[in-house]
Design an enzyme around this catalytic site. Structure first.
Site, PDB file in Angstrom:
ATOM      1  CE  LYS A   6      -3.482  -6.508  22.107  1.00  8.83           C
ATOM      2  NZ  LYS A   6      -4.493  -6.583  21.104  1.00  8.83           N
TER       3      LYS A   6
ATOM      4  CD  GLU B 170      -1.577  -2.369   1.802  1.00 10.86           C
ATOM      5  OE1 GLU B 170      -0.349  -2.649   1.802  1.00 10.86           O
ATOM      6  OE2 GLU B 170      -2.443  -3.136   2.230  1.00 10.86           O
TER       7      GLU B 170
ATOM      8  CD1 TRP C 147      -0.519  -5.282  23.985  1.00  8.97           C
ATOM      9  CD2 TRP C 147       0.259  -3.994  22.324  1.00  8.97           C
ATOM     10  NE1 TRP C 147      -1.595  -4.749  23.355  1.00  8.97           N
ATOM     11  CE2 TRP C 147      -1.156  -3.944  22.327  1.00  8.97           C
ATOM     12  CE3 TRP C 147       0.957  -3.267  21.369  1.00  8.97           C
ATOM     13  CZ2 TRP C 147      -1.876  -3.188  21.392  1.00  8.97           C
ATOM     14  CZ3 TRP C 147       0.244  -2.507  20.453  1.00  8.97           C
ATOM     15  CH2 TRP C 147      -1.155  -2.482  20.461  1.00  8.97           C
TER      16      TRP C 147
HETATM   17  P1  AMP Z   1       3.746  -6.517   1.784  1.00 12.67           P
HETATM   18  O1  AMP Z   1       2.658  -5.546   1.559  1.00 12.67           O
HETATM   19  O2  AMP Z   1       3.393  -7.909   1.390  1.00 12.67           O
HETATM   20  O3  AMP Z   1       5.018  -6.068   1.176  1.00 12.67           O
HETATM   21  O4  AMP Z   1       3.996  -6.619   3.339  1.00 12.67           O
HETATM   22  C1  AMP Z   1       4.183  -5.481   4.123  1.00 12.67           C
HETATM   23  C2  AMP Z   1       4.424  -5.875   5.536  1.00 12.67           C
HETATM   24  O5  AMP Z   1       5.666  -6.560   5.674  1.00 12.67           O
HETATM   25  C3  AMP Z   1       4.546  -4.710   6.471  1.00 12.67           C
HETATM   26  O6  AMP Z   1       3.299  -4.184   6.836  1.00 12.67           O
HETATM   27  C4  AMP Z   1       5.295  -5.321   7.635  1.00 12.67           C
HETATM   28  O7  AMP Z   1       4.442  -6.065   8.467  1.00 12.67           O
HETATM   29  C5  AMP Z   1       6.229  -6.280   6.937  1.00 12.67           C
HETATM   30  N1  AMP Z   1       7.548  -5.664   6.775  1.00 12.67           N
HETATM   31  C6  AMP Z   1       8.030  -4.999   5.714  1.00 12.67           C
HETATM   32  N2  AMP Z   1       9.295  -4.611   5.926  1.00 12.67           N
HETATM   33  C7  AMP Z   1       9.623  -5.031   7.171  1.00 12.67           C
HETATM   34  C8  AMP Z   1      10.802  -4.942   7.989  1.00 12.67           C
HETATM   35  N3  AMP Z   1      11.912  -4.363   7.561  1.00 12.67           N
HETATM   36  N4  AMP Z   1      10.743  -5.475   9.213  1.00 12.67           N
HETATM   37  C9  AMP Z   1       9.630  -6.087   9.676  1.00 12.67           C
HETATM   38  N5  AMP Z   1       8.515  -6.219   8.951  1.00 12.67           N
HETATM   39  C10 AMP Z   1       8.503  -5.696   7.720  1.00 12.67           C
END
Ligand code: AMP
Length: 544
Positions: free
Chosen positions: A440, A331, A445
């Site tokens: 939780k 997004e 948390w």
């Molecule tokens: P996507 O839309 O499939 O690319 O996934 C996005 C999600 O991946 C984010 O909302 C995070 O939850 C996770 N994400 C992306 N980059 C990171 C990061 N460097 N560390 C931890 N989670 C990440």
């Protein structure tokens, strides 16, 4: 009073025209199923993209029509990005790792008219073709000599399709808010949701992500895009690369093959690469085993999931490769933050500076970010308070494609990312969880990601996941699930005592389970949903 500046629309064709005129000699190198090492220049790439635009216009495509791809990263996919979007159509990239039913849903929901696919995915699409309601034509990304026998109706090879077309084409000018490309996010529940990027959002995202404190790219760089072009536009690199004139290197079907990646890095002079952490884990294991060095590689951008500091240390200390931790999401086009060092961070003692690299970093210009509590009140930047992460900006989605039911977009114009994060006084954001993964315990948390990061810093642990399991007193308690490194043994007690002194006592997991592998999602991330299902009947030792 309005400013008196030219109102030139921000179109993807502007990137193409610039690259063609000023970086025309720069190379694009690819591995494809039919060519072990294809190379040509931007000038040749955009000439072929124009041929494709002409084909599509003659076939009667209308402004905004969706054209799908199911393809690896390579030069033909690059041509489709430009040939489709610059002509005013929408390039809809599909993740081939999704379940069949999800692919069918996505193609039908997007009403894709044509589908361009790699030969490797022909059997997959043959199986579901009768359910793909609107697809009129299948184009296989190869030449006639390598064209597989197929039952797909009206199938043609890509090379035959564009062979006799003219490369003369003036890409049209239109409103910069026109849709350019479409990517569905595969949420863990419900149908996938489409994010419809615009020309404007794409151009601005490319500018923002090229900045020095983000990717810091220029025409002296050679960029290996391991991140797939079928998922959030390979983090925008097929646009940022031509914008700055960088040489682009695409691994095609070899994106999961560390030997092939290493070969590309060494022989093509790659100094910048982008991939998810599992790729870097595989790469380090390969380097260790083979004794090879990663050529001129200096910087890697890693995102998609948290990068363990132990992995960053290994890449930096042994191989001289700096890992830049980044956060983003579909997004958000996707780049939101990058962990580069501010003067204040540089002034920190080395240990603290090193620890900072575990964080997802500081906001890139163009994205606004805040963390909020359950009442939507903004939380302080003290590095301790964690809350829901919200963003807004010109390359953040304002709604999902043909879906009005999402609660993620609030009335004040912010998008709720579904991530939980802290922001420290220096402005470094750290993801502590997905909203649905946070544990939780007694109403407080616990960050599953922090517990996972600590677990993988243990020398005998290859991979780790922490999920919540039901507890009679505390409602939820953490369970650590571990894949040990080959030929290493480690006990439950050793792992639990490893946490002592590193996190609050009540954060320490209640139990440890050893497994051979962890389930992954279609985008290669740990599937906590599957893990939670797998362990839904699990009883903690004290609660049995
Ligand atoms: P996507 O839309 O499939 O690319 O996934 C996005 C999600 O991946 C984010 O909302 C995070 O939850 C996770 N994400 C992306 N980059 C990171 C990061 N460097 N560390 C931890 N989670 C990440």
């Amino acid at each position: 009073m309005l400013g008196q500046m030219m109102n030139r629309p921000l179109l993807i064709s502007m990137i193409a025209r610039h690259a063609l005129k000023w970086h025309g000699r720069r190379e694009i190198v690819s591995i494809t199923a039919d060519q072990p090492r294809h190379r040509y220049t931007y000038a040749e790439a955009f000439a072929r993209a124009k041929k494709l635009s002409n084909v599509l216009v003659k076939a009667g495509m209308g402004r905004g029509d969706r054209i799908a791809t199911l393809a690896w990263n390579d030069f033909r996919h690059f041509e489709i990005y430009y040939g489709v979007s610059c002509a005013g159509f929408v390039c809809h990239t599909i993740n081939p790792r999704l379940f069949e039913d999800q692919i069918v849903y996505i193609v039908n929901h997007a009403e894709d008219r044509w589908l361009f696919l790699d030969p490797a995915f022909v059997p997959l699409i043959e199986k579901v073709q009768e359910r793909l309601k609107k697809v009129e034509r299948y184009v296989v990304l190869t030449d006639d000599a390598h064209m597989p026998a197929t039952t797909l109706p009206n199938a043609v090879s890509y090379e035959a399709l564009i062979a006799n077309e003219s490369a003369q084409c003036e890409w049209p000018e239109f409103d910069e808010n026109t849709a350019s490309s479409l990517c569905y996010t595969s949420g863990t529940t419900g149908d996938p949701k489409g994010v419809m990027y615009s020309h404007r959002s794409t151009v601005l995202h490319s500018l923002g992500s090229a900045l020095p404190d983000a990717e810091d790219l220029s025409n002296n760089d050679t960029v290996l895009a391991v991140v797939p072009m079928f998922h959030v536009n390979a983090w925008g690199l097929p646009y940022t690369g031509p914008m700055v004139g960088a040489k682009l290197v695409f691994p095609g079907p070899k994106m999961g093959d560390p030997e092939a990646l290493c070969d590309l890095i060494e022989n093509e002079g790659v100094n910048f690469a982008a991939a998810v952490p599992t790729v870097w884990q595989g790469m380090v294991a390969y380097l260790e085993k083979s004794g090879k060095r990663p050529g001129k590689l200096q910087r890697v951008l890693s995102g998609g999931s948290a990068v363990p500091v132990a992995l960053m240390d290994q890449l930096r200390d042994k191989y001289g490769v700096e890992v830049m931790h980044a956060w983003g999401m579909t997004e958000n086009s996707p780049i939101g933050s990058v962990c580069s060092f501010s003067p204040e961070a540089n002034a920190l003692p080395r240990e603290q500076r090193d620890a900072l690299r575990a964080k997802q970093g500081r906001c890139v210009f163009g994205v606004e970010m805040k963390i909020v509590d359950d009442n939507d009140d903004e939380l302080p930047h003290d590095g301790k308070a964690f809350g829901a992460l919200k963003i807004r900006g010109p390359w953040v989605a304002s709604s999902y494609y043909k879906r009005e039911d999402s609660t993620a977009f609030d009335a004040n114009g912010w998008f709720g990312t579904g991530d939980v994060a802290t922001i420290d006084p220096l402005g470094y954001m750290q993801i502590t969880d997905r909203t649905k993964d946070v544990i939780k315990s007694g109403g407080e948390w616990i960050s599953s990601i922090e517990l996972e990061n600590l677990a993988v810093s243990h020398p005998a642990v290859a991979q780790a996941a922490v999920i919540s399991v039901a507890h009679p007193k505390w409602q939820e308690r953490p369970l650590l699930i571990v894949v040990p490194k080959p030929n290493q043994s480690v006990t439950r007690e050793e792992l639990l005592s490893f946490y002592v002194g590193k996190v609050a006592k009540w954060w320490i997991p209640d139990d440890v389970v050893f497994v051979d592998k962890l389930p992954l999602t279609a985008t290669g991330k740990l599937s906590k949903l599957q893990l939670r299902q797998q362990f839904k009947d699990y009883r903690l030792p004290e609660s049995q």
